[in-house]
Structures are given as structure tokens and as C-alpha cells.
Design an enzyme around this catalytic site. Structure first.
Site, PDB file in Angstrom:
ATOM      1  N   GLY A 148      -7.689   7.581  -2.365  1.00 50.72           N
ATOM      2  CA  GLY A 148      -8.783   6.429  -1.836  1.00 50.72           C
ATOM      3  C   GLY A 148      -8.593   5.204  -1.390  1.00 50.72           C
ATOM      4  O   GLY A 148      -8.342   4.823  -0.553  1.00 50.72           O
ATOM      5  N   CYS A 149      -8.161   4.180  -2.697  1.00 51.91           N
ATOM      6  CA  CYS A 149      -7.783   3.029  -2.675  1.00 51.91           C
ATOM      7  C   CYS A 149      -6.345   2.896  -2.097  1.00 51.91           C
ATOM      8  O   CYS A 149      -6.157   1.641  -0.948  1.00 51.91           O
ATOM      9  CB  CYS A 149      -7.893   1.973  -3.514  1.00 51.91           C
ATOM     10  SG  CYS A 149      -9.077   1.124  -4.752  1.00 51.91           S
ATOM     11  N   ILE A 150      -5.210   3.520  -1.929  1.00 54.26           N
ATOM     12  CA  ILE A 150      -3.747   3.933  -1.340  1.00 54.26           C
ATOM     13  C   ILE A 150      -4.099   3.540   0.024  1.00 54.26           C
ATOM     14  O   ILE A 150      -3.202   2.563   0.669  1.00 54.26           O
ATOM     15  CB  ILE A 150      -3.085   4.512  -1.879  1.00 54.26           C
ATOM     16  CG1 ILE A 150      -2.789   4.063  -3.219  1.00 54.26           C
ATOM     17  CG2 ILE A 150      -1.220   4.259  -0.986  1.00 54.26           C
ATOM     18  CD1 ILE A 150      -1.793   3.155  -3.526  1.00 54.26           C
ATOM     19  N   SER A 153      -5.543   0.939   2.035  1.00 57.20           N
ATOM     20  CA  SER A 153      -5.130   0.085   1.478  1.00 57.20           C
ATOM     21  C   SER A 153      -3.926   0.457   3.297  1.00 57.20           C
ATOM     22  O   SER A 153      -3.443  -0.595   4.021  1.00 57.20           O
ATOM     23  CB  SER A 153      -4.257  -0.363   0.481  1.00 57.20           C
ATOM     24  OG  SER A 153      -5.219  -0.718  -0.687  1.00 57.20           O
TER      25      SER A 153
END
Length: 210
Positions: A148-150, A153
Site C-alpha cells: 500500500g503506502c510503501i 511512496s
């Protein structure tokens, strides 16, 4: 069928390498992922322990350290379609104990905290401009979750022109499948996925240069 490694080796396999002025970003290490009663619980204590060791090495090297978290207005008006799509985001409404820092990750005075509403640590935040103004050329990513966020990013980091490094042991997900698949894909296309040992050794050279 062609072996996966052989297939990707035909098109990928380049190394991004290391930069001269790195920064460490710890993405969304918050209580929601560590509380078994929460929908987002992911059994990622080992990832946090790894990230804390990398954090110590980063402090010793004297590089910028940024912690991110997800926080929404009590009405969720700033959550948009993402908030409506992903039910567990309700745990990140302002004031929720699930958005608190887990034990061991109390922010330090010299660490920057960035609050975000979407997966990427860069989207809608001042992170890219802050790093650019500081002369940073490399972003070292740790955090939750890998798929998800990794990943989000990571893609934004390289899109903003930063050498991007993902620390394998310092990232975690709710299942090994998406964790490993996304590490594989990020390493192929956007970043170098390295071990905790490798990044700590590298940070030791940064300290020696400073």
C-alpha cells in the site's frame, strides 16, 4: 513458461545505487497495525524492530528523518474516494488511539512528522519540497504496508527524482504474498530493495563522510 527471474532479467535488473545525501522515511508505523483488535492488524512487530535499528543508524549518520501518519478530519471530508473505498481508514479519524505511535517509536525533537490522507507520503504533502530544499538525493523507505503506502511512496519518490531504497526487513504487510510480490516489483522497476544490514552499513559510510 519462462522463469520469473529470467523473464524480468531481460528487461530489468538495473541498480539505482546509493546517494550522497540520504533521508530516512518511516511510513505509517502507527498503533492500528499492532493492535490485534483492529482491522488493520498485520503482525509486523519485526518490521518495526528493524526500522528502529535503521533509525538509530540514521541518527548516528546525522541525516534527515521523517515519520508519516494518516490523519483525517472528524468528518472525513479530507478523505475523498480513498476513505470511502477503504473501510479501515475510519481508524485514522483525528483523535483515534489507532493513529498513535506504537511503543518504541516516540518521535524525537529533531524528526519531522508529516500527516497525510492518501497512500503516498508525497501526495498532497510538503515532503518532496522539504527534501529537495535540504539537498537530499536519496529516500530510504521503511514502514507499512508494503503493498500500500510503501509502494505508493516508492513510485512517487522515484517520480520526484530521488534515488529510492526500500529496506526489506523494515517493511511489512498483512500477508507474505503481497509483501514479497511488491518488493519484487519495486526492486525491478523503481527502487533498490536492500537488507537492513546493507543499509546500516551504508549509513555508517555517510557518517564517516560527514
Amino acid at each position: 513458461m519462462t522463469d520469473l527471474g529470467e523473464n524480468y532479467a531481460k528487461a530489468y535488473g538495473q541498480k539505482a545505487g546509493m546517494g550522497k545525501r540520504p533521508a530516512l522515511v518511516l511510513v505509517d508505523f502507527v498503533e492500528a497495525y499492532f493492535d490485534p483488535e483492529c482491522d488493520l492488524y498485520s503482525d509486523v512487530e519485526d518490521a518495526l524492530a528493524s526500522a528502529l535499528r535503521v533509525r538509530e543508524a540514521a541518527h548516528e549518520a546525522g541525516i534527515p528523518i521523517i515519520l508519516t501518519r494518516v490523519v483525517y478530519h472528524p468528518s472525513a471530508i479530507d478523505g475523498g474516494r480513498f476513505f470511502k473505498k477503504a473501510r479501515p481508514l475510519r481508524f485514522f479519524l483525528e483523535g483515534s488511539p489507532m493513529g498513535a505511535w506504537p511503543s518504541g517509536l516516540e518521535p524525537r525533537a529533531d524528526e519531522l512528522i508529516i500527516s497525510k490522507q492518501y497512500p503516498s507520503a508525497f501526495f498532497g504533502t510538503s515532503l518532496a519540497s522539504t527534501l529537495t530544499a535540504a539537498g537530499v538525493d536519496q529516500v530510504i523507505l521503511t514502514g507499512l504496508t508494503t503493498s500500500g503506502c510503501i509502494r505508493a511512496s516508492c513510485v512517487d519518490s522515484v517520480s520526484h527524482g530521488f534515488i529510492t531504497t526500500v529496506v526489506k526487513e523494515a517493511c511489512g504487510d498483512r500477508h507474505d504474498g503481497p509483501h514479497e510480490a511488491n518488493l519484487f516489483d519495486m526492486d525491478a522497476k523503481y527502487a533498490d530493495v536492500v537488507s537492513e544490514k546493507e543499509i546500516i552499513a551504508f549509513l555508517g559510510t555517510v557518517k564517516a563522510k560527514s
